[in-house]
Design a protein around this motif. Structure first.
Motif, mmCIF file in Angstrom:
data_model
loop_
_atom_site.group_PDB
_atom_site.id
_atom_site.type_symbol
_atom_site.label_atom_id
_atom_site.label_comp_id
_atom_site.label_asym_id
_atom_site.label_seq_id
_atom_site.Cartn_x
_atom_site.Cartn_y
_atom_site.Cartn_z
ATOM 1 N N ASN A 45 0.830 -1.198 0.000
ATOM 2 C CA ASN A 45 0.000 0.000 0.000
ATOM 3 C C ASN A 45 0.869 1.254 0.000
ATOM 4 O OD1 ASN A 45 -1.935 1.967 0.454
ATOM 5 N ND2 ASN A 45 -2.094 1.519 2.638
ATOM 6 N N GLN A 46 0.578 2.201 -0.896
ATOM 7 C CA GLN A 46 1.397 3.403 -1.037
ATOM 8 C C GLN A 46 0.864 4.586 -0.231
ATOM 9 O OE1 GLN A 46 4.412 3.453 -2.688
ATOM 10 N NE2 GLN A 46 3.972 1.259 -2.678
ATOM 11 N N ARG A 47 -0.288 4.433 0.383
ATOM 12 C CA ARG A 47 -0.851 5.525 1.158
ATOM 13 C C ARG A 47 -0.157 5.633 2.513
ATOM 14 N NH1 ARG A 47 -7.164 4.979 1.629
ATOM 15 N NH2 ARG A 47 -6.797 6.967 2.691
ATOM 16 N N ARG A 48 -0.031 6.885 2.992
ATOM 17 C CA ARG A 48 0.566 7.095 4.306
ATOM 18 C C ARG A 48 -0.326 6.448 5.368
ATOM 19 N NH1 ARG A 48 2.196 12.773 7.359
ATOM 20 N NH2 ARG A 48 1.378 12.202 9.411
ATOM 21 N N PRO A 49 0.253 5.618 6.241
ATOM 22 C CA PRO A 49 -0.568 4.974 7.270
ATOM 23 C C PRO A 49 -1.100 5.984 8.276
ATOM 24 C CG PRO A 49 1.762 4.499 7.603
ATOM 25 C CD PRO A 49 1.649 5.174 6.279
ATOM 26 N N ASN A 50 -2.229 5.672 8.844
ATOM 27 C CA ASN A 50 -2.879 6.530 9.818
ATOM 28 C C ASN A 50 -2.111 6.539 11.139
ATOM 29 O OD1 ASN A 50 -4.998 6.439 12.258
ATOM 30 N ND2 ASN A 50 -5.737 7.838 10.668
ATOM 31 N N ASP A 51 -1.957 7.726 11.734
ATOM 32 C CA ASP A 51 -1.208 7.845 12.990
ATOM 33 C C ASP A 51 -1.793 6.947 14.078
ATOM 34 O OD1 ASP A 51 -0.062 9.878 11.468
ATOM 35 O OD2 ASP A 51 0.197 11.184 13.207
ATOM 36 N N ASP A 52 -3.108 6.988 14.234
ATOM 37 C CA ASP A 52 -3.753 6.205 15.285
ATOM 38 C C ASP A 52 -3.538 4.711 15.078
ATOM 39 O OD1 ASP A 52 -4.650 8.521 16.488
ATOM 40 O OD2 ASP A 52 -6.656 8.414 15.618
ATOM 41 N N ALA A 53 -3.527 4.287 13.830
ATOM 42 C CA ALA A 53 -3.303 2.867 13.539
ATOM 43 C C ALA A 53 -1.878 2.458 13.891
ATOM 44 C CB ALA A 53 -3.588 2.584 12.065
ATOM 45 N N LEU A 54 -0.922 3.338 13.664
ATOM 46 C CA LEU A 54 0.473 3.051 14.028
ATOM 47 C C LEU A 54 0.619 2.972 15.542
ATOM 48 C CD1 LEU A 54 2.383 5.363 11.521
ATOM 49 C CD2 LEU A 54 2.135 2.877 11.398
ATOM 50 N N VAL A 55 -0.032 3.887 16.244
ATOM 51 C CA VAL A 55 0.004 3.865 17.710
ATOM 52 C C VAL A 55 -0.578 2.554 18.230
ATOM 53 C CG1 VAL A 55 -1.000 4.896 19.790
ATOM 54 C CG2 VAL A 55 -0.031 6.368 18.006
ATOM 55 N N GLU A 56 -1.707 2.146 17.671
ATOM 56 C CA GLU A 56 -2.355 0.897 18.078
ATOM 57 C C GLU A 56 -1.436 -0.292 17.828
ATOM 58 O OE1 GLU A 56 -6.393 -1.699 17.041
ATOM 59 O OE2 GLU A 56 -6.085 0.280 16.149
ATOM 60 N N TRP A 57 -0.734 -0.277 16.710
ATOM 61 C CA TRP A 57 0.177 -1.373 16.366
ATOM 62 C C TRP A 57 1.333 -1.463 17.363
ATOM 63 C CZ3 TRP A 57 0.834 -5.747 14.081
ATOM 64 C CH2 TRP A 57 2.131 -6.218 13.847
ATOM 65 N N SER A 81 1.375 -5.580 7.805
ATOM 66 C CA SER A 81 2.484 -5.062 7.012
ATOM 67 C C SER A 81 1.983 -4.273 5.809
ATOM 68 C CB SER A 81 3.375 -6.218 6.545
ATOM 69 O OG SER A 81 4.385 -5.756 5.680
ATOM 70 N N GLU A 82 0.987 -4.819 5.118
ATOM 71 C CA GLU A 82 0.419 -4.166 3.942
ATOM 72 C C GLU A 82 -0.351 -2.912 4.325
ATOM 73 O OE1 GLU A 82 -0.892 -3.336 0.077
ATOM 74 O OE2 GLU A 82 0.676 -4.718 0.757
ATOM 75 N N ARG A 83 -1.173 -3.012 5.324
ATOM 76 C CA ARG A 83 -2.038 -1.898 5.722
ATOM 77 C C ARG A 83 -1.246 -0.717 6.267
ATOM 78 N NH1 ARG A 83 -4.159 -1.336 10.783
ATOM 79 N NH2 ARG A 83 -3.669 -3.528 11.219
ATOM 80 N N LEU A 84 -0.196 -1.007 7.013
ATOM 81 C CA LEU A 84 0.565 0.051 7.691
ATOM 82 C C LEU A 84 1.885 0.379 6.994
ATOM 83 C CD1 LEU A 84 -0.004 -1.145 11.370
ATOM 84 C CD2 LEU A 84 -1.242 0.648 10.137
ATOM 85 N N ARG A 85 2.172 -0.321 5.893
ATOM 86 C CA ARG A 85 3.410 -0.095 5.139
ATOM 87 C C ARG A 85 4.644 -0.317 6.005
ATOM 88 N NH1 ARG A 85 3.698 5.270 1.882
ATOM 89 N NH2 ARG A 85 5.386 4.074 0.953
ATOM 90 N N LEU A 86 4.658 -1.433 6.705
ATOM 91 C CA LEU A 86 5.758 -1.764 7.602
ATOM 92 C C LEU A 86 6.474 -3.017 7.088
ATOM 93 C CD1 LEU A 86 3.871 -1.365 11.014
ATOM 94 C CD2 LEU A 86 5.256 0.365 9.822
ATOM 95 N N PRO A 87 7.739 -2.923 6.762
ATOM 96 C CA PRO A 87 8.462 -4.117 6.310
ATOM 97 C C PRO A 87 8.589 -5.138 7.431
ATOM 98 C CG PRO A 87 9.990 -2.306 6.700
ATOM 99 C CD PRO A 87 8.615 -1.729 6.813
ATOM 100 N N MET A 88 8.376 -6.408 7.093
ATOM 101 C CA MET A 88 8.459 -7.470 8.099
ATOM 102 C C MET A 88 9.896 -7.911 8.346
ATOM 103 S SD MET A 88 5.281 -10.015 7.292
ATOM 104 C CE MET A 88 5.085 -9.703 5.535
ATOM 105 N N PHE A 89 10.669 -8.008 7.276
ATOM 106 C CA PHE A 89 12.039 -8.502 7.359
ATOM 107 C C PHE A 89 12.941 -7.639 6.480
ATOM 108 C CE2 PHE A 89 9.404 -12.229 8.264
ATOM 109 C CZ PHE A 89 9.966 -12.658 9.456
#
Length: 243
Positions: free
Chosen positions: A2-14, A222-230
Motif C-alpha cells: 500500500n502506497q498511502r501514508r498509514p494513519n497515525d492512530d493505527a500506528l500507535v495501536e500497532w 504489514s500491507e495496511r501500515l506499510r511496515l516491512p516485516m524482514f
C-alpha cells in the motif's frame, strides 16, 4: 505494498499491540532457534518497550524528546535481525556481551576497591573472537539508504547538534527570539520508524516460532501500515545465515 501514508492512530495501536504480544509468559520456539531466542528476547522486548515509552512522551507533547526513544527502538530491533540472520552473528553478539560484562564489572570493582568483586569478574570465562560491528556498519550491511538516513535523522535530536540549536531559535525582523517548544515539530517520521521497529521485533519472534507462517501472520498489518516485516534479504549473500 500500500502506497498511502498509514494513519497515525493505527500506528500507535500497532506499537501497543506488539509490546503486549511480546509480554506473553510462554513461547514455543523451534528447537534450532532456542539459543537465539534466549540471547535475543531481551533485545527484542526492549525495542518494543522503547516503543511504548516513545508513545508516552508523544502523548505528553514531548515529540522531539521521544525521538531518542524511537532511535533506541530502531537500534535494538535492527541489531536483533542482524544477529539472527547474519552468519556467525550470534557468536559475535555473545563475544560483545561477554566483553561488555567484564569491562563494566572490572571498572566497578576498581571504583569500589572491592577485591571480592574483582576476583569474581576474573573467574568469568573470557570469550575469544570478534565482537559486534558498529551500528553504522550493521545498517550498511542491510544495504538501504533509507535506514541509514532515518537513523541519522533521529540522531540529530539525541546529540547536541545544529538541529538542537536552530529548533529553539526564531529569527525575526526584531532580532532573535527563543522558543520553549521546538520549531517545526513533526512527530510522524519518529512514529513511523518506531512502528517499523515494532514490526521487526514481532516478526523475528514469530519467525523463531514458525518460519513458514511468520510472514502469513503479519502480512495484513504489514500491507495496511506499510511496515516491512524482514530486512535480511538485503544482507550480502556471503554474510547471510543459511536457514
Amino acid at each position: 505494498m500500500n502506497q498511502r501514508r498509514p494513519n497515525d492512530d493505527a500506528l500507535v495501536e500497532w506499537i501497543r499491540y506488539v509490546e503486549e504480544a511480546l509480554r506473553r509468559p510462554e513461547f514455543t520456539i523451534r528447537p534450532e532457534f532456542a539459543t537465539d531466542f534466549e540471547v535475543l528476547y531481551g533485545v527484542i522486548l526492549q525495542s518494543a518497550r522503547y516503543g511504548i515509552a516513545f508513545l508516552r512522551l508523544r502523548e505528553a507533547g514531548l515529540h522531539r524528546e521521544g525521538e531518542a526513544l524511537a532511535r533506541a527502538a530502531m537500534e535494538h530491533a535492527i541489531t536483533a535481525h542482524w544477529v539472527f540472520f547474519t552468519e556467525g552473528g550470534r557468536d559475535r553478539f555473545a563475544v560483545q556481551i561477554n566483553t561488555d560484562f567484564r569491562r563494566y564489572y572490572k571498572v566497578m570493582a576498581e571504583w569500589l576497591e572491592d577485591a571480592t568483586l574483582r576476583q569474581e569478574v576474573e573467574e568469568v570465562s573470557e570469550y575469544s573472537g570478534k565482537g559486534m560491528p558498529t551500528f553504522t556498519q550493521i545498517l550498511s550491511d542491510f544495504g538501504g539508504s533509507f535506514l541509514r538516513t532515518a537513523y541519522k535523522s533521529l540522531s540529530l535530536s539525541v546529540h547536541p547538534t545544529h538541529h538542537t540549536v536552530l529548533r529553539y531559535l526564531e529569527h525575526t525582523d526584531a532580532g532573535v527570539e527563543v522558543r520553549i517548544e521546538a520549531r517545526d515539530a513533526n512527530s510522524f517520521p519518529a512514529l513511523y520508524l518506531t512502528a517499523i521497529s515494532s514490526m521487526l521485533a514481532l516478526s523475528l519472534v514469530e519467525f523463531m516460532i514458525d518460519p513458514s507462517r511468520a510472514e502469513e501472520l503479519l502480512d495484513e498489518a504489514s500491507e495496511r501500515l506499510r511496515l516491512p516485516m524482514f530486512i535480511h534479504s538485503e544482507l550480502p549473500e556471503a554474510k547471510r545465515r543459511a536457514i
